[in-house]
Scaffold this active site. Structure first.
Site, short mmCIF file in Angstrom:
data_model
loop_
_atom_site.label_atom_id
_atom_site.label_comp_id
_atom_site.label_asym_id
_atom_site.label_seq_id
_atom_site.Cartn_x
_atom_site.Cartn_y
_atom_site.Cartn_z
N TYR A 168 -16.15 2.48 8.22
CA TYR A 168 -14.61 2.57 8.38
C TYR A 168 -13.97 2.99 9.75
CZ TYR A 168 -9.55 4.07 7.59
OH TYR A 168 -8.50 4.43 7.70
N LEU B 59 -5.59 -10.58 6.48
CA LEU B 59 -5.96 -10.40 7.73
C LEU B 59 -7.27 -10.91 8.45
CD1 LEU B 59 -5.17 -6.37 7.13
CD2 LEU B 59 -4.23 -7.97 9.16
N GLY C 144 0.75 -1.32 0.02
CA GLY C 144 -0.14 -0.20 0.04
C GLY C 144 0.89 1.31 0.05
N SER D 162 -6.91 6.17 12.92
CA SER D 162 -7.09 7.14 12.02
C SER D 162 -7.93 8.07 12.67
CB SER D 162 -8.01 6.40 11.12
OG SER D 162 -8.50 7.39 10.20
N GLU E 210 -10.31 9.54 11.18
CA GLU E 210 -11.68 9.30 11.09
C GLU E 210 -12.53 8.82 12.32
OE1 GLU E 210 -13.18 9.74 7.64
OE2 GLU E 210 -14.88 8.75 8.27
N LYS F 218 -6.47 12.09 -6.74
CA LYS F 218 -7.64 12.38 -8.01
C LYS F 218 -7.61 13.78 -8.46
CE LYS F 218 -12.54 12.22 -9.02
NZ LYS F 218 -13.95 11.64 -8.13
N ASN G 98 -4.87 12.50 7.62
CA ASN G 98 -4.65 12.11 6.07
C ASN G 98 -3.17 12.58 5.95
OD1 ASN G 98 -7.65 12.94 6.80
ND2 ASN G 98 -8.04 12.57 4.37
P1 NAP Z 1 -3.79 1.49 1.13
O1 NAP Z 1 -2.80 2.30 0.27
O2 NAP Z 1 -5.07 1.57 1.10
O3 NAP Z 1 -3.02 0.15 1.45
C1 NAP Z 1 -3.94 -0.76 2.37
C2 NAP Z 1 -3.03 -2.18 2.12
O4 NAP Z 1 -3.89 -3.13 2.85
C3 NAP Z 1 -2.76 -2.67 0.92
O5 NAP Z 1 -1.34 -3.27 0.85
C4 NAP Z 1 -3.88 -3.83 0.73
O6 NAP Z 1 -3.47 -4.77 -0.09
C5 NAP Z 1 -3.81 -3.97 2.27
N1 NAP Z 1 -4.95 -5.01 2.44
C6 NAP Z 1 -6.49 -4.83 2.27
N2 NAP Z 1 -7.32 -5.76 2.69
C7 NAP Z 1 -6.32 -6.71 3.23
C8 NAP Z 1 -6.33 -8.07 3.90
N3 NAP Z 1 -7.65 -8.51 3.82
N4 NAP Z 1 -5.52 -8.85 4.45
C9 NAP Z 1 -4.08 -8.28 3.95
N5 NAP Z 1 -3.71 -7.01 3.58
C10 NAP Z 1 -5.02 -6.28 3.21
O7 NAP Z 1 -3.78 2.40 2.43
P2 NAP Z 1 -2.63 3.54 3.07
O8 NAP Z 1 -3.15 4.76 2.95
O9 NAP Z 1 -1.19 2.93 2.80
O10 NAP Z 1 -2.97 3.37 4.76
C11 NAP Z 1 -2.32 2.32 5.35
C12 NAP Z 1 -3.09 2.07 6.76
O11 NAP Z 1 -3.13 3.23 7.49
C13 NAP Z 1 -4.37 1.51 6.61
O12 NAP Z 1 -4.79 0.76 7.62
C14 NAP Z 1 -5.39 2.87 6.59
O13 NAP Z 1 -6.66 2.78 6.80
C15 NAP Z 1 -4.58 3.69 7.76
N6 NAP Z 1 -4.75 5.12 7.86
C16 NAP Z 1 -4.23 5.76 6.46
C17 NAP Z 1 -4.39 7.14 6.57
C18 NAP Z 1 -4.04 8.01 5.06
O14 NAP Z 1 -4.52 9.06 5.01
N7 NAP Z 1 -3.32 7.28 4.15
C19 NAP Z 1 -4.62 7.91 7.70
C20 NAP Z 1 -4.87 7.03 8.83
C21 NAP Z 1 -5.00 5.92 8.81
P3 NAP Z 1 -4.01 -4.67 -1.79
O15 NAP Z 1 -3.38 -3.11 -2.33
O16 NAP Z 1 -3.17 -5.90 -2.42
O17 NAP Z 1 -5.44 -4.83 -1.62
N1 GDD Z 2 -12.46 10.31 -2.31
C1 GDD Z 2 -13.09 11.17 -2.64
N2 GDD Z 2 -13.29 11.54 -3.89
N3 GDD Z 2 -13.44 12.23 -1.72
C2 GDD Z 2 -13.98 13.43 -2.36
C3 GDD Z 2 -14.33 13.78 -3.64
C4 GDD Z 2 -13.90 12.48 -4.61
O1 GDD Z 2 -14.26 12.71 -5.49
N4 GDD Z 2 -14.86 14.97 -3.57
C5 GDD Z 2 -14.90 15.35 -2.32
N5 GDD Z 2 -14.40 14.30 -1.51
C6 GDD Z 2 -14.05 14.62 0.05
C7 GDD Z 2 -14.61 13.76 0.82
O2 GDD Z 2 -15.94 13.58 0.94
C8 GDD Z 2 -13.91 13.70 2.18
O3 GDD Z 2 -14.73 14.88 2.75
C9 GDD Z 2 -12.54 14.43 1.55
O4 GDD Z 2 -12.46 14.59 0.22
C10 GDD Z 2 -11.39 13.49 1.72
O5 GDD Z 2 -11.73 12.32 1.17
P1 GDD Z 2 -10.59 10.94 1.11
O6 GDD Z 2 -9.44 11.54 0.09
O7 GDD Z 2 -11.42 9.83 0.25
O8 GDD Z 2 -9.97 10.61 2.29
P2 GDD Z 2 -10.81 10.52 3.57
O9 GDD Z 2 -10.68 11.53 4.42
O10 GDD Z 2 -12.38 9.99 3.45
O11 GDD Z 2 -10.00 9.31 4.26
C11 GDD Z 2 -8.62 9.13 4.32
O12 GDD Z 2 -8.11 9.64 5.56
C12 GDD Z 2 -8.40 8.85 6.70
C13 GDD Z 2 -7.90 9.77 7.79
O13 GDD Z 2 -8.57 10.79 8.17
C14 GDD Z 2 -8.39 7.78 3.93
O14 GDD Z 2 -6.88 7.77 3.92
C15 GDD Z 2 -8.49 6.86 5.27
O15 GDD Z 2 -8.08 5.52 5.13
C16 GDD Z 2 -7.79 7.53 6.43
O16 GDD Z 2 -8.17 7.15 7.72
#
Ligand code: NAP
Ligand code: GDD
Length: 324
Positions: free
Chosen positions: A153, A61, A11, A127, A129, A196, A182
């Site tokens: 989530y 998982l 990821g 998170s 969230e 995006k 985020n």
């Molecule tokens: P990501 O790019 O969506 O990566 C998620 C990873 O989890 C991918 O490698 C995916 O594998 C793997 N996965 C999904 N389902 C699984 C399963 N059933 N068993 C084993 N592996 C599985 O997410 P990320 O942005 O790197 O985030 C990493 C973690 O931090 C996540 O838990 C996310 O919820 C958390 N988080 C992210 C943010 C953020 O802003 N990025 C903020 C707070 C918390 P595949 O790609 O092969 O499906």
């Molecule tokens: N994805 C998406 N696509 N979001 C949109 C769009 C769209 O076209 N237009 C507006 N948004 C708004 C969503 O409604 C949200 O309020 C904000 O953009 C951010 O959306 P995402 O980028 O999808 O992230 P997120 O905040 O919902 O979730 C991410 O952050 C969390 C931490 O607060 C993810 O990475 C989660 O895994 C992570 O835990």
């Protein structure tokens, strides 16, 4: 040599964390979830693939025996649980699978540690969230802010967060929560709003797309760079005590602000942006701004990338890839 096992190694965060830990001298193992398109699955870890190829294992998982087999054999010093169905909007469509990967997945890992590797230190990807729409009077969310999630989530992450605290207290497992706000990068999935916007804007600039269609432009997020946040993960596990820490930048911007910067930089008219109800959530988290002072005081961590440097890197990435 210290060993680390990462769920979600392919990821966004898993790939940066793996690179960081290799640089720090760790032997890194990773869990891959089986995918029919094997050749696409490791694109984020291509640059380090040779170094870790022998240490990648299929597991899931939701599949306890697969996790037990690995953890009881490797007995890693650190286990980073980054695997999840991590898309908030998709969690409304797939609530059971989201909950299984996050809630059940976290218990499965903690049970493996408890029964077969009790010295393993555990990091849980919690998170922002989880806070839902709770905000302190000063406009921040911090560790003590009530957690009232507004998505399947967020709810699953809150369960996992609590189970980590419960196993820490009950069984003396070194288990910590990083409550990460985020964080983005060129490796972010393109159905998250930041990548995006960056990708679609570069497509429009190159005549490959007509418009960018988004949902809620008023939502505000505290956006940092994933590279900064994976440093924090390692610092949290190397801290003397297991604990829960917010990791954020302390600044907030709206989706509209993000669009304004990208479109202005690329000199694209704002009327190329449209909105559609398709991207609106049934229940929205309106505003995030994290107070990371506890983490800073405990470990010295602070973000290095600015908001605009992070966006510039994402735009540059798409300019290189799309011109290819
Ligand atoms: P990501 O790019 O969506 O990566 C998620 C990873 O989890 C991918 O490698 C995916 O594998 C793997 N996965 C999904 N389902 C699984 C399963 N059933 N068993 C084993 N592996 C599985 O997410 P990320 O942005 O790197 O985030 C990493 C973690 O931090 C996540 O838990 C996310 O919820 C958390 N988080 C992210 C943010 C953020 O802003 N990025 C903020 C707070 C918390 P595949 O790609 O092969 O499906
Ligand atoms: N994805 C998406 N696509 N979001 C949109 C769009 C769209 O076209 N237009 C507006 N948004 C708004 C969503 O409604 C949200 O309020 C904000 O953009 C951010 O959306 P995402 O980028 O999808 O992230 P997120 O905040 O919902 O979730 C991410 O952050 C969390 C931490 O607060 C993810 O990475 C989660 O895994 C992570 O835990």
């Amino acid at each position: 040599m210290k060993t680390a096992l990462i769920t979600g190694i392919n990821g966004q965060d898993g790939s940066y964390l793996c690179e960081h830990l290799l640089q720090e001298g760790y032997k890194v193992y990773g869990i891959l979830k089986r995918n029919s398109v094997t050749e696409n699955q490791t694109f984020r870890i291509n640059s380090i693939f040779d170094e870790i190829a022998d240490n990648l294992e299929y597991a899931d998982l939701t599949d306890m025996p697969s996790l037990l087999r690995l953890i009881s054999t490797i007995k890693p010093d650190h286990l980073y649980n980054l695997g999840a169905q991590s898309h908030v909007q998709i969690s409304f469509n797939q609530p059971v699978y989201t909950s299984k990967t996050i809630s059940e997945g976290t218990i499965n890992l903690l049970e493996c540690i408890k029964s077969s590797s009790p010295k393993t230190k555990f990091y849980q990807a919690s998170s922002s969230e989880m806070f839902g729409n709770s905000i302190e009077k000063d406009g921040f969310q911090r560790e003590s802010t009530p957690m009232i999630p507004v998505s399947p989530y967020g709810s699953a992450k809150l369960f996992a967060y609590n189970i980590v605290r419960i196993y820490r207290k009950s069984y003396k497992i070194f288990a910590s929560n990083g409550i990460l706000f985020n964080h983005e990068s060129p490796r972010r999935g393109i159905n998250f709003v930041t990548n995006k916007i960056a990708r679609e804007a570069v497509m429009i600039k190159n005549g490959l797309s007509d418009k960018l269609v988004l949902g809620n432009l008023q939502a505000k997020r505290d956006w940092g760079h994933a590279k900064d946040y994976v440093r924090a993960m390692e610092m949290i596990l190397n801290h003397k005590e297991p604990d829960d820490f917010v990791c954020a930048t302390g600044q907030t911007h709206s989706v509209q602000d993000f669009c304004d910067y990208v479109f202005k930089k690329l000199n694209i008219p704002m009327n190329k942006i449209e909105t559609s109800s398709k991207y609106l959530r049934p229940y929205e988290l309106e505003e995030l701004k994290g107070d990371f002072s506890k983490l800073k005081n405990a470990t010295g961590w602070k973000p290095e990338y600015t908001f605009h440097e992070m966006i510039d890197e994402m735009i540059e990435h798409w300019e290189k890839n799309i011109s290819k």
